[in-house]
Design a protein around this motif. Sequence first.
Motif, PDB file in Angstrom:
ATOM      1  N   ASP A 103      -3.778   9.592   0.979  1.00 49.59           N
ATOM      2  CA  ASP A 103      -3.633  10.092   2.791  1.00 49.59           C
ATOM      3  C   ASP A 103      -2.470   8.804   2.207  1.00 49.59           C
ATOM      4  N   LEU A 110      -2.663   5.199   1.191  1.00 52.87           N
ATOM      5  CA  LEU A 110      -3.861   4.569   1.121  1.00 52.87           C
ATOM      6  C   LEU A 110      -4.580   5.785  -0.012  1.00 52.87           C
ATOM      7  N   LEU A 121      -8.130   5.835  -1.680  1.00 59.00           N
ATOM      8  CA  LEU A 121      -9.777   5.146  -1.269  1.00 59.00           C
ATOM      9  C   LEU A 121     -10.361   5.966  -2.101  1.00 59.00           C
ATOM     10  N   ALA A 164     -17.256   5.839   2.354  1.00 61.25           N
ATOM     11  CA  ALA A 164     -15.196   4.902   3.090  1.00 61.25           C
ATOM     12  C   ALA A 164     -14.973   6.469   3.450  1.00 61.25           C
ATOM     13  N   ILE A 165     -14.379   7.336   2.479  1.00 67.49           N
ATOM     14  CA  ILE A 165     -13.636   8.147   2.139  1.00 67.49           C
ATOM     15  C   ILE A 165     -14.220   9.358   4.396  1.00 67.49           C
ATOM     16  N   HIS A 175     -13.045   7.667   6.787  1.00 71.95           N
ATOM     17  CA  HIS A 175     -11.527   7.568   7.588  1.00 71.95           C
ATOM     18  C   HIS A 175     -11.176   9.334   7.653  1.00 71.95           C
ATOM     19  N   LYS A 206      -9.578   9.997  11.369  1.00 69.62           N
ATOM     20  CA  LYS A 206      -8.506  10.847  11.679  1.00 69.62           C
ATOM     21  C   LYS A 206      -8.465  12.300  12.413  1.00 69.62           C
TER      22      LYS A 206
END
Length: 216
Positions: free
Chosen positions: A56, A59, A61, A66-67, A70, A74
């Motif tokens: 992204d 970033l 990842l 964690a993704i 995120h 967003k």
Amino acid sequence: MKIYWIRAQAPRRVLALAKHLGIEAELVEKDVVTGELKAPDYVALNPNMKVPTLVDGDLVLWESSAIMAHLCIKAGSDMWPAQNPAEQVEVLRWLSWNDCHWSPAVGPFYFEHIVKATFGIGAPDRESLRKKAPDLLKCAEVLDGHLENRTYVACGRLTIADFQLASMANYWRESEMPLEPFPHIARWIDELKRIPAWADPWPTEAAAQSGRAQHA
Ligand SMILES: N[C@@H](CCC(=O)N[C@@H](CS)C(=O)NCC(=O)O)C(=O)O
């Protein structure tokens, strides 16, 4: 935004969440059989040589939990409770429990029955699974007890913990996981299957070929 994926459980939960939240992304399918996860350009993104990987902007990842956090940040979704530290701790507890206990317990069943069938790498070794049953039963007792009076795993609502914990257990019947004595787990899994994006997270064939974010 790009999400690299194959047809397997860790990318499955990320694709399901992206679809559920209506996130626009380029969904790039990798071919594990021809070694695409070991190609230098992919290893530069994810040195684990695994999927999912998210890119992204600047970033990069990896690790599905964690993704997923995120993607929620967003989209402004409280499936990852970014605004509430106590809820974050609660979700983190279950993500950690998944990675340390639940995933290793359900994983062998999922591998023998689903991964082997998906990638055409042989018949399930049921004998090896007999030794794995006690670990699974021990963990299932914990989760089933927790779910007895709850619809979802954490925070009294759907969170990324549900997607994380359910991604292999989703296939418990097909994988011959001995979960019949745990009605609350079965009910939780069946409830999640009513979420359209969870029931069918995979990009359409055409979208996968063109690398565009389109879902069935
Ligand atoms: N803990 C990682 C697991 C990643 C993982 O093991 N991905 C598997 C698919 S479920 C994979 O890339 N397998 C391909 C390989 O090992 O060659 C996550 O949650 O993202």
